[in-house]
Design an enzyme around this catalytic site. Sequence first.
Site, PDB file in Angstrom:
ATOM      1  NE  ARG A 132       5.177 -47.538  57.163  1.00 56.10           N
ATOM      2  CZ  ARG A 132       4.537 -48.698  57.045  1.00 56.10           C
ATOM      3  NH1 ARG A 132       4.925 -49.744  57.748  1.00 56.10           N
ATOM      4  NH2 ARG A 132       3.521 -48.811  56.238  1.00 56.10           N
TER       5      ARG A 132
ATOM      6  N   GLY B  95       3.502 -57.633  54.312  1.00 57.64           N
ATOM      7  CA  GLY B  95       4.241 -56.556  54.939  1.00 57.64           C
ATOM      8  C   GLY B  95       3.710 -55.202  54.499  1.00 57.64           C
ATOM      9  CB  CYS B  96       5.333 -51.881  54.382  1.00 54.98           C
ATOM     10  SG  CYS B  96       4.981 -50.187  53.866  1.00 54.98           S
ATOM     11  CG  PHE B  97      -0.443 -51.106  52.505  1.00 55.17           C
ATOM     12  CD1 PHE B  97       0.282 -49.955  52.756  1.00 55.17           C
ATOM     13  CD2 PHE B  97      -1.729 -51.203  53.043  1.00 55.17           C
ATOM     14  CE1 PHE B  97      -0.234 -48.918  53.520  1.00 55.17           C
ATOM     15  CE2 PHE B  97      -2.269 -50.168  53.809  1.00 55.17           C
ATOM     16  CZ  PHE B  97      -1.513 -49.016  54.053  1.00 55.17           C
TER      17      PHE B  97
END
Length: 213
Positions: A9, A52-54
């Site tokens: 990412r 978690g991943c926003f």
Amino acid sequence: MLSRLNHIRTALFSFVTPAMSHAVDTSHYRAALSSGKYCAHAQSEIATFAAGCFWGVEHIFLKEYPPSQNKGILKTSVGYTGGAEKAQSPTYREVCTGTTNHAEALRIEFDPSIIQYGELVEFFYRTHEPTTFNRQGGDVGTQYRSAIFTHSPEQNKIAKDVTQKVQEEHFKGQKIVTEIEEAGQWYDAEEYHQLYLFKEPNGYQCPTHTKHW
């Protein structure tokens, strides 16, 4: 240490330019009542969740409660909270190392006359995995922890009551590990993270970010 997914990412953003992102009309995701940064409307409140991943957390909330449809959410912002006091204004790369102890989080401005805080808390539980410690799917680290950051004693009580209800009704035999704590310093994430999955519909989304009931 950065997890493998974090490496992917962060490397991805080394190549991001404005031209690579789809143009997004943000008015679709900002209600007319909300013109300032936070609590622009006198009646509005703030809810803050980490799941978690926003990218995926913001995406699923806005798909369910589009501000343009007057369902109660006025605006959102993704950012970092819950970190060490000395770690001020962290960058995404710094948060991904785990050394700042910040969580990737979603900050929601909402109208409590349209949607109650308890409904937002329940939707938060419906749309991630609250029984895994510092993990959502393949994303591992303190920044991916499940947490509710409350903005008043009333929110704290509601969050605990809803958590108990969800535990009894949906997670028998499993223990919810979601942290419930008073909201502290908030830092907006970099602009390229805001509304990310609306700009990049084929971008990464954690598989736990779906409606589970």
